[in-house]
Write a protein that holds these residues in place. Structure first.
Motif, PDB file in Angstrom:
ATOM      1  N   UNK A   1      -3.382   1.531  -4.340  1.00  0.00           N
ATOM      2  CA  UNK A   1      -3.120   0.963  -3.077  1.00  0.00           C
ATOM      3  C   UNK A   1      -1.433   1.070  -2.740  1.00  0.00           C
ATOM      4  N   UNK A   2      -0.884   0.628  -3.945  1.00  0.00           N
ATOM      5  CA  UNK A   2       0.507   0.574  -3.635  1.00  0.00           C
ATOM      6  C   UNK A   2       1.101   1.922  -3.273  1.00  0.00           C
TER       7      UNK A   2
ATOM      8  N   UNK B   1      -3.363 -12.335   4.124  1.00  0.00           N
ATOM      9  CA  UNK B   1      -3.554 -13.733   3.392  1.00  0.00           C
ATOM     10  C   UNK B   1      -2.950 -13.862   2.183  1.00  0.00           C
ATOM     11  N   UNK B   2      -2.401 -12.791   1.544  1.00  0.00           N
ATOM     12  CA  UNK B   2      -1.607 -12.853   0.238  1.00  0.00           C
ATOM     13  C   UNK B   2      -0.196 -13.112   0.552  1.00  0.00           C
ATOM     14  N   UNK B   3       0.258 -13.008   1.830  1.00  0.00           N
ATOM     15  CA  UNK B   3       1.743 -12.973   1.941  1.00  0.00           C
ATOM     16  C   UNK B   3       2.208 -14.245   1.741  1.00  0.00           C
ATOM     17  N   UNK B   4       3.402 -14.580   1.011  1.00  0.00           N
ATOM     18  CA  UNK B   4       4.049 -15.793   0.747  1.00  0.00           C
ATOM     19  C   UNK B   4       4.670 -16.485   1.957  1.00  0.00           C
ATOM     20  N   UNK B   5       4.988 -17.804   1.953  1.00  0.00           N
ATOM     21  CA  UNK B   5       5.635 -18.435   2.871  1.00  0.00           C
ATOM     22  C   UNK B   5       7.010 -17.889   3.487  1.00  0.00           C
ATOM     23  N   UNK B   6       7.746 -17.253   2.464  1.00  0.00           N
ATOM     24  CA  UNK B   6       8.921 -16.930   2.729  1.00  0.00           C
ATOM     25  C   UNK B   6       9.233 -15.398   3.278  1.00  0.00           C
ATOM     26  N   UNK B   7       7.996 -14.751   3.152  1.00  0.00           N
ATOM     27  CA  UNK B   7       7.874 -13.399   3.910  1.00  0.00           C
ATOM     28  C   UNK B   7       7.570 -13.662   5.349  1.00  0.00           C
ATOM     29  N   UNK B   8       6.473 -14.686   5.733  1.00  0.00           N
ATOM     30  CA  UNK B   8       6.196 -15.039   6.737  1.00  0.00           C
ATOM     31  C   UNK B   8       7.093 -15.602   7.728  1.00  0.00           C
ATOM     32  N   UNK B   9       8.039 -16.227   6.977  1.00  0.00           N
ATOM     33  CA  UNK B   9       9.252 -16.884   7.591  1.00  0.00           C
ATOM     34  C   UNK B   9      10.145 -15.678   8.190  1.00  0.00           C
TER      35      UNK B   9
ATOM     36  N   UNK C   1       7.297  -7.364  -0.029  1.00  0.00           N
ATOM     37  CA  UNK C   1       8.646  -7.237   0.687  1.00  0.00           C
ATOM     38  C   UNK C   1       9.032  -5.902   1.206  1.00  0.00           C
ATOM     39  N   UNK C   2       8.472  -4.664   0.396  1.00  0.00           N
ATOM     40  CA  UNK C   2       8.961  -3.450   1.039  1.00  0.00           C
ATOM     41  C   UNK C   2       7.978  -3.396   2.074  1.00  0.00           C
ATOM     42  N   UNK C   3       6.861  -3.510   2.403  1.00  0.00           N
ATOM     43  CA  UNK C   3       5.994  -3.501   3.631  1.00  0.00           C
ATOM     44  C   UNK C   3       6.621  -4.358   4.668  1.00  0.00           C
ATOM     45  N   UNK C   4       7.220  -5.510   4.383  1.00  0.00           N
ATOM     46  CA  UNK C   4       7.927  -6.286   5.417  1.00  0.00           C
ATOM     47  C   UNK C   4       8.908  -5.898   6.139  1.00  0.00           C
ATOM     48  N   UNK C   5       9.675  -4.807   5.257  1.00  0.00           N
ATOM     49  CA  UNK C   5      10.759  -4.038   5.739  1.00  0.00           C
ATOM     50  C   UNK C   5      10.487  -2.420   6.330  1.00  0.00           C
ATOM     51  N   UNK C   6       9.345  -2.293   6.344  1.00  0.00           N
ATOM     52  CA  UNK C   6       8.705  -1.306   7.049  1.00  0.00           C
ATOM     53  C   UNK C   6       9.256  -0.724   8.327  1.00  0.00           C
ATOM     54  N   UNK C   7       9.652   0.550   8.434  1.00  0.00           N
ATOM     55  CA  UNK C   7      10.330   0.766   9.883  1.00  0.00           C
ATOM     56  C   UNK C   7       9.137   0.773  11.213  1.00  0.00           C
ATOM     57  N   UNK C   8       7.957   0.660  10.783  1.00  0.00           N
ATOM     58  CA  UNK C   8       7.042   0.802  11.852  1.00  0.00           C
ATOM     59  C   UNK C   8       6.399  -0.767  12.489  1.00  0.00           C
ATOM     60  N   UNK C   9       6.741  -1.163  13.296  1.00  0.00           N
ATOM     61  CA  UNK C   9       6.417  -2.568  13.788  1.00  0.00           C
ATOM     62  C   UNK C   9       4.942  -2.965  13.399  1.00  0.00           C
ATOM     63  N   UNK C  10       4.048  -1.743  13.747  1.00  0.00           N
ATOM     64  CA  UNK C  10       2.357  -2.098  13.636  1.00  0.00           C
ATOM     65  C   UNK C  10       2.180  -2.447  12.262  1.00  0.00           C
TER      66      UNK C  10
ATOM     67  N   UNK D   1      -3.591  -5.914   0.992  1.00  0.00           N
ATOM     68  CA  UNK D   1      -3.030  -5.518  -0.430  1.00  0.00           C
ATOM     69  C   UNK D   1      -2.280  -7.066  -1.092  1.00  0.00           C
ATOM     70  N   UNK D   2      -2.300  -7.136  -2.427  1.00  0.00           N
ATOM     71  CA  UNK D   2      -1.603  -8.383  -3.161  1.00  0.00           C
ATOM     72  C   UNK D   2      -0.118  -7.552  -3.603  1.00  0.00           C
ATOM     73  N   UNK D   3       0.704  -8.420  -4.166  1.00  0.00           N
ATOM     74  CA  UNK D   3       1.854  -7.991  -4.241  1.00  0.00           C
ATOM     75  C   UNK D   3       2.009  -7.444  -5.864  1.00  0.00           C
ATOM     76  N   UNK D   4       1.209  -6.180  -5.944  1.00  0.00           N
ATOM     77  CA  UNK D   4       1.145  -5.378  -7.190  1.00  0.00           C
ATOM     78  C   UNK D   4       1.446  -4.063  -6.989  1.00  0.00           C
ATOM     79  N   UNK D   5       2.573  -3.540  -7.593  1.00  0.00           N
ATOM     80  CA  UNK D   5       3.620  -4.190  -8.183  1.00  0.00           C
ATOM     81  C   UNK D   5       4.365  -5.053  -7.762  1.00  0.00           C
ATOM     82  N   UNK D   6       5.160  -6.052  -8.201  1.00  0.00           N
ATOM     83  CA  UNK D   6       5.907  -7.079  -7.712  1.00  0.00           C
ATOM     84  C   UNK D   6       6.833  -6.529  -6.692  1.00  0.00           C
TER      85      UNK D   6
END
Length: 298
Positions: free
Chosen positions: A69-70, A115-123, A97-106, A88-93
């Motif tokens: 899946x990575x 549901x596996x997203x940590x609070x810092x990435x939600x913020x 974060x990489x997906x949070x920086x994806x260029x596509x807003x969708x 997806x879970x954060x595997x690999x670590x």
């Protein structure tokens, strides 16, 4: 059940022999069921599904090994990255974060629902430049820290401010401003005291929200019973504190004047019904499965 549906149901059947699963890959609908629903996919089956063009469906299967899946997170098609970002879970670590920086807003919007997203990435996503991403954060995050909640309630987009009001309790100092603004007034009323000014608001959504307020004074209730808008009157008729004679009078005025109004009112009246769920497919024996595959030419 039609043949295509039978094949798709067979593709999801537990303990199906591997050789039959391989044969089902040649049928597009059954292949999608295999890709999305099976929990026993081998590396060889996964490679074949990708080769046959069902990678987007496969990416949504949370049982696919994380190492595979990575790889989907780097796929050139945004739809594939969306499918994997949603669960997806954060595997690999560092994958999330990489997906949070994806260029596509969708992709970032789907990630916000993970549901596996940590609070810092939600913020982080709560500050996203795209309103659709911030909206996904609002839908997903309920225990929002006050600083993020305040930020969203002051967002430049009125839809975000209104959505935040429907999701979070606003700080008391922000409520007057939210009530004063037409775009957020209806959502803010739940936290305010109903007033004659609000009951006379030109926006029917505002008046309907006032009509449903648990602390509506009897005088405003009786006033709104004669409102020009059918949704306002419906909210009044649904109140537990309305006198029987007045309810009867209001109900007599609640015949919707269009199919769309009737459909919309079915939700607030509790009369909307979904189609019944299809009965679960019977588990086939190998002989029955072989016969079905032969019928389909597989």
């Amino acid at each position: 059940m039609e043949l295509d549906a039978e094949l798709s149901a067979l593709a999801a059947q537990e303990d199906l022999p591997a050789d039959l699963v391989w044969r089902l890959l040649q049928h597009p609908g059954a292949r999608r069921s295999v890709a999305l629903l099976r929990r026993d996919l081998t590396d060889e089956l996964i490679a074949e599904i990708i080769k046959l063009g069902s990678v987007r469906t496969l990416a949504a299967n949370s049982s696919v090994p994380s190492r595979i899946r990575a790889r989907f997170a780097e796929h050139p098609e945004p739809a594939v990255r969306c499918a994997v970002a949603a669960s997806v879970r954060d595997e690999p670590l560092g994958l999330l974060a990489r997906l949070a920086a994806d260029p596509d807003p969708s992709v970032r919007s789907f990630l916000a629902m993970n549901e596996h997203l940590p609070a810092e990435l939600l913020a982080l996503l709560a500050t996203d430049s795209e309103a659709s991403v911030r909206s996904s954060v609002i839908q997903r995050w309920r225990d929002v820290p006050e600083d993020v909640r305040r930020m969203l309630l002051r967002d430049a987009d009125p839809g975000i401010r209104s959505g935040s009001l429907r999701a979070f309790v606003p700080p008391a100092d922000l409520l007057p401003g939210l009530l004063a603004e037409p775009a957020t007034r209806a959502a803010a009323i739940a936290y305010a005291v109903p007033t004659p000014e609000l009951a006379a608001d030109p926006d029917p959504d505002v008046r309907a929200t006032v009509a449903a307020h648990p602390d509506l004074p009897p005088g405003l209730r009786d006033l709104l019973a004669g409102d020009a808008d059918i949704f306002v009157r419906t909210a009044i008729a649904a109140r537990s504190d309305i006198p029987p004679a007045l309810r009867e009078q209001v109900v007599a005025t609640l015949e919707p004047d269009s199919p769309l109004a009737k459909w919309m009112l079915s939700f607030s009246r509790g009369t909307h019904t979904c189609p019944p769920a299809a009965p679960a497919a019977a588990k086939l024996t190998r002989q029955q499965a072989e016969s079905l595959l032969a019928q389909a030419g597989l």
